[in-house]
Scaffold this active site. Structure first.
Site: not given
Ligand code: GLY
Length: 362
Positions: A124, A146, A188, A229, A239, A243, A247, A250, A254, A266
């Site tokens: 966990r 993420k 980016e 960031k 998000e 946040r 994007n 993006h 995507h 990407h």
């Molecule tokens: N691991 C990429 C992010 O959290 O944006």
């Protein structure tokens, strides 16, 4: 020169350490706050093409007293498969990796995503230290918490928010990065310039060729993009608000990646996506002509694409409809109200979407 440390705030703050030749900092990051190092185990996850860097990392960890287990994974997106994660879970069980142990993920965005995901799910959640070796990994994938793997139905659909315990961006690792990969990562960086830090754009515009390789202003570019960031994810890990501005570019990107069956870099997709978002911003009366044109100028100056195939719009439009960031059937785009002023354009008219697409058609 001593490395730069940028703290990413939030519930569990962590440092991003940036500098040339900073791999020696890994033992300290892997053990921070944990039990005595000699009782601590570290599983080092890396793709075979980075075996040399992984060996160096393992040596530093062993010398510091850790029990170290090296685990090889496939290169690139092939690492982000449930079968790869499952094999790693079995290896962690075999080594009896416990809650006070640590996973170190070395590699590009895919390796960082996988290592983070395995750390998030094992018992966990255990500590992960990420060592990104690509520009994209340093300024984006390794920061933010993420983590995800892919399933046949889509990219990054299975994952968790699990911020790392530390990130080590050793700029020396960029020396062996293929030029096109490096340039892809610049998308980016440039995104960070448009949404929050225009000095990034000025640095690139003052000498575009110097920005396209790991010399020149790379340290300042990485530091500035990481600060952008870090500030955003510290304020909004999940998000729920600002946040979403990360994007920028993006939504179309995507869709391009999906239409290209993920065989497109990407950063290159994000570059086209930003040219598109600039056109959307301008056509919707929110972004001035000069800032919109600046997108194409700076992206093209470093060799990033700003156009995509004519005739692809119907497929791209359907792909956007199933993007996981849409809300219901409403599309949401990040646009700019001006340089450094991102905002949301929700549910734009179909004609506007198509008109903006015509501006990025080949
Ligand atoms: N691991 C990429 C992010 O959290 O944006």
């Amino acid at each position: 020169m001593s490395p730069t440390r940028i703290t990413v705030g939030g519930e569990r703050p962590y440092d991003v350490v940036i500098g040339a030749g900073v791999l020696g900092e890994l033992p300290a990051l892997a053990g921070a706050g944990a039990v005595a190092q000699r009782e601590c185990q570290v599983a080092v996850i890396f793709p075979v093409c980075l075996a040399g860097i992984a060996a160096e990392a393992c040596r530093a960890l062993v010398a510091a007293g850790y029990r170290v287990h090296a685990e090889e994974i496939p290169d690139g997106e092939a690492a982000k498969e449930i079968a790869v994660a499952a094999r790693l879970w079995s290896r962690l069980a075999f080594h009896r990796i416990g809650r006070s142990d640590c996973i170190v993920g070395i590699g590009g965005g895919a390796a960082c995503d996988l290592a983070g995901f395995v750390a998030a799910t094992w018992l966990r959640g255990i500590r992960a230290v990420l060592v990104p070796t690509t520009l994209l990994g340093m300024v984006d994938a390794a920061i933010g918490g993420k983590t995800a793997i892919n399933i046949p139905e889509g990219k990054n659909l299975v994952g968790a928010f699990h911020p790392p315990a530390g990130v080590l961006a050793d700029l020396d690792t960029l020396a062996s990065l293929p030029k096109l990969e490096y340039i892809s990562g610049l998308a980016e960086v440039i995104k960070a310039g448009f949404i929050a830090d225009p000095t990034i754009l000025e640095l690139i515009e003052s000498d575009p060729p110097a920005a396209t390789g790991p010399g020149g202003p790379v340290i300042e570019l990485v530091e500035r993009a990481v600060r952008v960031k870090a500030a955003v994810v510290a304020a909004d890990l999940r998000e729920a608000g600002p946040r979403e501005f990360l994007n920028y570019g993006h939504t179309l990107a995507h869709a391009i990646e999906r239409v290209e069956e993920f065989g497109f870099r990407h950063g290159e997709a994000v570059s086209i996506g930003m040219a598109y978002a600039a056109a959307l911003g301008r056509l919707s009366g929110r972004l001035d002509e000069a800032t919109a044109a600046r997108h194409c100028d700076v992206l093209a100056a470093v060799g990033l694409p700003i156009t995509y195939r004519d005739g692809a719009w119907p497929r791209l439009r359907s792909a956007m409809a199933v993007d996981k960031k849409t809300r219901g059937s409403r599309l949401r785009f990040v646009v700019l109200d001006g340089l450094g002023r991102p905002a949301i354009l929700a549910d734009p008219a179909e004609e506007l979407l198509e008109q903006a697409y015509r501006e990025v058609c080949l």
